[in-house]
Scaffold this active site. Structure first.
Site, PDB file in Angstrom:
ATOM      1  N   ASP A  44       5.378  -7.743  10.217  1.00 48.94           N
ATOM      2  CA  ASP A  44       4.763  -6.558   9.618  1.00 48.94           C
ATOM      3  C   ASP A  44       5.859  -5.644   9.068  1.00 48.94           C
ATOM      4  OD1 ASP A  44       3.513  -4.048   9.216  1.00 48.94           O
ATOM      5  OD2 ASP A  44       1.984  -4.549  10.708  1.00 48.94           O
ATOM      6  N   CYS A  84      -1.386  -2.842   5.795  1.00 49.79           N
ATOM      7  CA  CYS A  84      -1.712  -3.961   6.693  1.00 49.79           C
ATOM      8  C   CYS A  84      -3.022  -4.664   6.392  1.00 49.79           C
ATOM      9  CB  CYS A  84      -1.738  -3.493   8.141  1.00 49.79           C
ATOM     10  SG  CYS A  84      -0.133  -2.932   8.717  1.00 49.79           S
TER      11      CYS A  84
END
Ligand SMILES: *[C@@H]1O[C@H](CO)[C@@H](O)[C@H](O)[C@H]1NC(C)=O
Ligand SMILES: *[C@@H]1O[C@H](CO)[C@@H](O)[C@H](O)[C@H]1NC(C)=O
Ligand SMILES: *[C@@H]1O[C@H](CO)[C@@H](O)[C@H](O)[C@H]1NC(C)=O
Ligand SMILES: *[C@@H]1O[C@H](CO)[C@@H](O)[C@H](O)[C@H]1NC(C)=O
Ligand SMILES: *[C@@H]1O[C@H](CO)[C@@H](O)[C@H](O)[C@H]1NC(C)=O
Ligand SMILES: *[C@@H]1O[C@H](CO)[C@@H](O)[C@H](O)[C@H]1NC(C)=O
Length: 544
Positions: A44, A84
């Site tokens: 991430d 995200c």
């Protein structure tokens, strides 16, 4: 990036189309070979430019380098939406964001959406996921979603903690992000204790939170995550001399949407060079820790003899600006935020190859199906990467024709007060906003201006116009922008209604409370005005 402008690319595409017209589509592996295992490691917030020169000078990433030596690195891989949940929704569905309608972190795919992993499982693969997924609706904080819904409101509020660094642990401490290490341990155990004896092929997904920054403790639980945290062990992997201090335009010269982003991210104050350098160094150290987790997975595959039978893919949902363009986090089309790492190694994948073609995360879906020899549906946004990975370069064409010479990224969430569309093709990056005319578009020549400091949209109007036309042929973006505006208002209204009398208190105490509480009436009025505008608009519609 090497070859000319968009016209050069389009010309090449036409040539390829002609050459490939008679070619048979080729499966990922010949029929007589077993179907390959696949391991996808998705982290991430890793800036893709760290995986090749000159970004790779800043920090030692041995596992990524290993994958480069034994596989292929993509030099121009992009997220389809730099945040995200929308990004992950694109990756798991193979569809662009305007098709999944994953407009923000709260709105992703339905929980029963059929992903590539579901299809692989249905076609005989053993499938296993560990760690962060975040591609379905309903997650993230209330602040996060309300900030996204209210981005068209005429106010400016600080929403995030100021970015900062924190050193923890000692010189030998390499497990800093303990949760990710535990997830990695689980994946390793699964490889060593289960996968090793499977008679069927397997697909393993490992989702890591790193190198996403951590929550800032001083700001309380409801805040975002603006602390770059690492230990001396990882900081030693960073080459401070190679850290570039990004140039910032003055606040008044910033693109208005960038100014909104920087302000809401609490970055418009003073920062010393030392502060910026440290934020970047700590971020790179966090990338080194991420790389070590990837390394553990590769080692487990090697120890079990599975490495030669497994395709490994490494990527991230988006990047991290780490103070470039006066911002941290992502949500931006600038390279630090939108450029993702993409590396692939394993049987049949060419070694030490660097692929310049533009690719994006929607390509993961058809690639997975291709590896599993499942027919790829015609209506996906992505294209299989397999033809770009193959050892033997033959004339290859998918049944849908050659992959296009552009990639598309979109953003509709918080910290940006307009829908944004980015087209990357040849040396150009074209960014346009909202309806295409109310906000100044941007055009960057990434060869001449890799730091994206000079908007040449006015200087090259013909290029800007033709890229806008190409974008229009892909998506009717003014229409998408207005449906997002409509969605935001509707969501906000139903949230407000659900709170009843508590509304004023709840909205005042979201992440922006420091600013809001200074003038509650002013900000509530701004919301009322925005909602009033809807009523006026709807009134006009009814009369028509
Ligand atoms: C960076 O990558 C380039 C090629 O992409 C390679 O030649 C060089 O050795 C790498 N440098 C480091 C420090 O990894
Ligand atoms: C913004 O940064 C300042 C320090 O520059 C800090 O005092 C303040 O708490 C931050 N605002 C928010 C909303 O976190
Ligand atoms: C895997 O199979 C081998 C041979 O059949 C056996 O010795 C081994 O214990 C098995 N491993 C696991 C983890 O079940
Ligand atoms: C976004 O916010 C900035 C800063 O307040 C403002 O100048 C600009 O007009 C806004 N843009 C849109 C499209 O609302
Ligand atoms: C794509 O086609 C499949 C059938 O081949 C269908 O089930 C699916 O709903 C379609 N998806 C989209 C987004 O059109
Ligand atoms: C308003 O807040 C009170 C006290 O926290 C709570 O009991 C009540 O359920 C809330 N009402 C609504 C409509 O959320």
């Amino acid at each position: 990036m090497r070859d000319g402008g968009p016209l050069g690319r389009a010309g090449l595409a036409l040539l390829l189309m002609a050459a490939g017209a008679g070619a048979r589509p080729r499966p990922a592996a010949p029929e007589d070979q077993p179907r390959r295992n696949v391991v996808l490691v998705a982290c991430d917030s890793l800036d893709g430019r760290l995986t090749f020169f000159p970004g790779n000078q800043t920090v030692d990433l041995p596992s990524i380098n290993f994958m480069k030596r034994h596989g292929t690195v993509f030099l121009n891989a992009y997220t389809n939406s730099p945040i995200c949940c929308p990004s992950r929704a694109a990756m798991w569905s193979g569809l662009f964001t305007h098709l999944t309608e994953s407009w923000n972190n709260f709105k992703g795919l339905d929980p029963d959406y059929v992903t590539w992993m579901d299809l692989m499982e249905k076609h005989g693969y053993r499938a296993q996921k560990f760690g962060k997924l975040d591609f379905t609706s309903g997650h993230h904080s209330v602040s996060n979603r309300v900030e996204a819904w209210t981005r068209d409101v005429n106010f400016l509020l600080r929403q995030e903690g100021r970015p900062m660094v924190k050193l923890t642990g000692h010189r030998k401490q390499f497990r800093v992000m303990e949760k990710d290490w535990q997830t990695t341990d689980k994946a390793i155990n699964w490889i060593k204790e289960e996968a090793v004896n499977f008679t069927q092929p397997f697909v393993l997904y490992l989702g890591l939170n790193l190198p996403h920054p951590y929550p800032s403790p001083y700001a309380g639980e409801n805040f975002g995550s603006s602390t770059f945290l690492t230990s001396p062990y990882w900081l030693e992997k960073v080459n401070y001399e190679a850290i570039k201090i990004p140039k910032w335009p003055s606040l008044s010269e910033m693109h208005p949407v960038d100014y909104y982003s920087s302000y809401t991210k609490n970055c418009t104050g003073e920062f010393t060079k030392e502060e910026v350098r440290n934020i970047r160094a700590f971020y790179y150290a966090m990338c080194a820790e991420t790389d070590a987790m990837l390394g553990e997975i590769i080692s487990a595959l090697r120890d079990t003899g599975l490495l030669g039978k497994t395709i490994i893919i490494f990527t991230a949902d988006h990047g991290e600006l780490a103070m470039e363009h006066r911002q941290f986090y992502k949500m931006s089309m600038y390279e630090g935020s939108s450029h993702v790492p993409l590396l692939v190694m394993g049987p049949g994948v060419r070694e030490q190859q660097q692929v310049p073609n533009v690719v994006s995360l929607v390509d993961i879906y058809p690639t997975m199906l291709d590896i599993a020899r499942i027919p790829v549906p015609q209506n996906l946004s992505g294209y299989s990467l397999i033809p770009l990975l193959h050892e033997k370069s033959e004339n290859e064409a998918s049944p849908r024709g050659p992959r296009p010479s552009w990639v598309l990224s979109e953003f509709h969430g918080c910290n940006v007060n307009s829908s944004v569309y980015m087209l990357r093709t040849g040396k150009w990056k074209y960014i346009t906003y909202s309806d295409g005319s109310s906000v100044l578009p941007q055009l960057f020549d990434l060869t001449a201006d890799p730091d994206e400091l000079t908007n040449v949209a006015i200087k090259f109007p013909v290029t800007a116009y033709s890229l806008d036309k190409l974008l229009h042929s892909i998506v009717n973006y003014p229409k998408v922008s207005s449906s997002v505006q409509e969605y935001n208002k509707q969501q906000f209204i139903s949230w407000k209604q659900s709170l009843g009398q508590n509304y004023s208190n709840v909205i005042a105490n979201l992440r922006w409370h420091q600013d809001w509480l200074k003038d509650r009436k002013k900000y509530e009025n701004a919301i009322d005005k925005w909602l009033g505008d809807v009523d006026a608009l709807l009134g006009i519609h009814y009369r028509c």
